[in-house]
Design a protein around this motif. Structure first.
Motif, short mmCIF file in Angstrom:
data_model
loop_
_atom_site.label_atom_id
_atom_site.label_comp_id
_atom_site.label_asym_id
_atom_site.label_seq_id
_atom_site.Cartn_x
_atom_site.Cartn_y
_atom_site.Cartn_z
N LEU A 93 0.83 -1.21 0.00
CA LEU A 93 0.00 0.00 0.00
C LEU A 93 0.86 1.26 0.00
O LEU A 93 0.52 2.24 -0.65
N ALA A 94 1.96 1.24 0.72
CA ALA A 94 2.86 2.40 0.72
C ALA A 94 3.46 2.61 -0.67
O ALA A 94 3.56 3.75 -1.15
N LEU A 95 3.84 1.53 -1.35
CA LEU A 95 4.33 1.65 -2.72
C LEU A 95 3.23 2.14 -3.66
O LEU A 95 3.49 2.90 -4.59
N THR A 96 2.00 1.73 -3.43
CA THR A 96 0.87 2.19 -4.24
C THR A 96 0.69 3.70 -4.05
O THR A 96 0.47 4.43 -5.03
N GLN A 97 0.78 4.17 -2.83
CA GLN A 97 0.65 5.61 -2.58
C GLN A 97 1.77 6.38 -3.28
O GLN A 97 1.53 7.43 -3.89
N PHE A 98 2.98 5.86 -3.22
CA PHE A 98 4.10 6.49 -3.93
C PHE A 98 3.83 6.51 -5.43
O PHE A 98 4.09 7.50 -6.10
N THR A 99 3.30 5.44 -5.97
CA THR A 99 3.00 5.36 -7.40
C THR A 99 1.96 6.40 -7.79
O THR A 99 2.07 7.02 -8.85
#
Length: 150
Positions: free
Chosen positions: A127-133
């Motif tokens: 989810l943190a990588l999704t937010q960064f994306t």
């Protein structure tokens, strides 16, 4: 050489792979409480905790520039990246939120929707990588803007 004929630097990809393995090791419950193995595990964990920050750094460092994102289309970028992040997230979140509680306690938590939206266990990482994306094109667009960088 990659599938598109471009030269790919494998070192950062290998380093990201090592970081993923170390993140998995972080979440393994090695060592029994009150035994020397617990102290050993705490010591090892202090060493391998760098993997999370390193993985995020490499992901940010090797993202495409805003010009490349616009050239291929930002919608294409979102489709490609979010599919690679949200499919594994959905699978593993289902394992942590639905399957494991059903197998261990026989029931699902009343907060299962909350857990899907915020992550449970190591799924927060995806989810943190999704937010960064999601914010990446905006960050890339304004990274050289003097007013936005104040």
């Amino acid at each position: 050489m990659g599938a598109t004929g471009k030269h790919i630097d494998v070192f950062p990809q290998n380093l990201k792979g090592l970081c993923i393995i170390l993140v998995v090791l972080i979440h393994l419950p090695w060592g029994q409480d009150g035994e020397w193995s617990a102290w050993l595990w705490i010591s090892i964990r202090k060493i391998i905790n760098f993997a999370v920050a390193t993985f995020f750094f490499l992901s940010a460092y090797y993202t495409k520039s805003y010009e490349d994102l616009v050239k291929n289309g930002i919608a294409y970028y979102y489709k490609k990246r979010l599919k690679r992040l949200l499919i594994p997230y959905t699978f593993w979140a289902t394992v942590y939120i639905i399957c494991i509680p059903l197998l261990t306690t026989g029931k699902i938590s009343d907060n299962w929707i909350y857990f899907y939206l915020t992550g449970k266990g190591p799924t927060y990482f995806l989810l943190a990588l999704t937010q960064f994306t999601i914010i990446n094109p905006l960050l890339q667009k304004y990274k050289n803007n003097k007013i936005c960088n104040i």
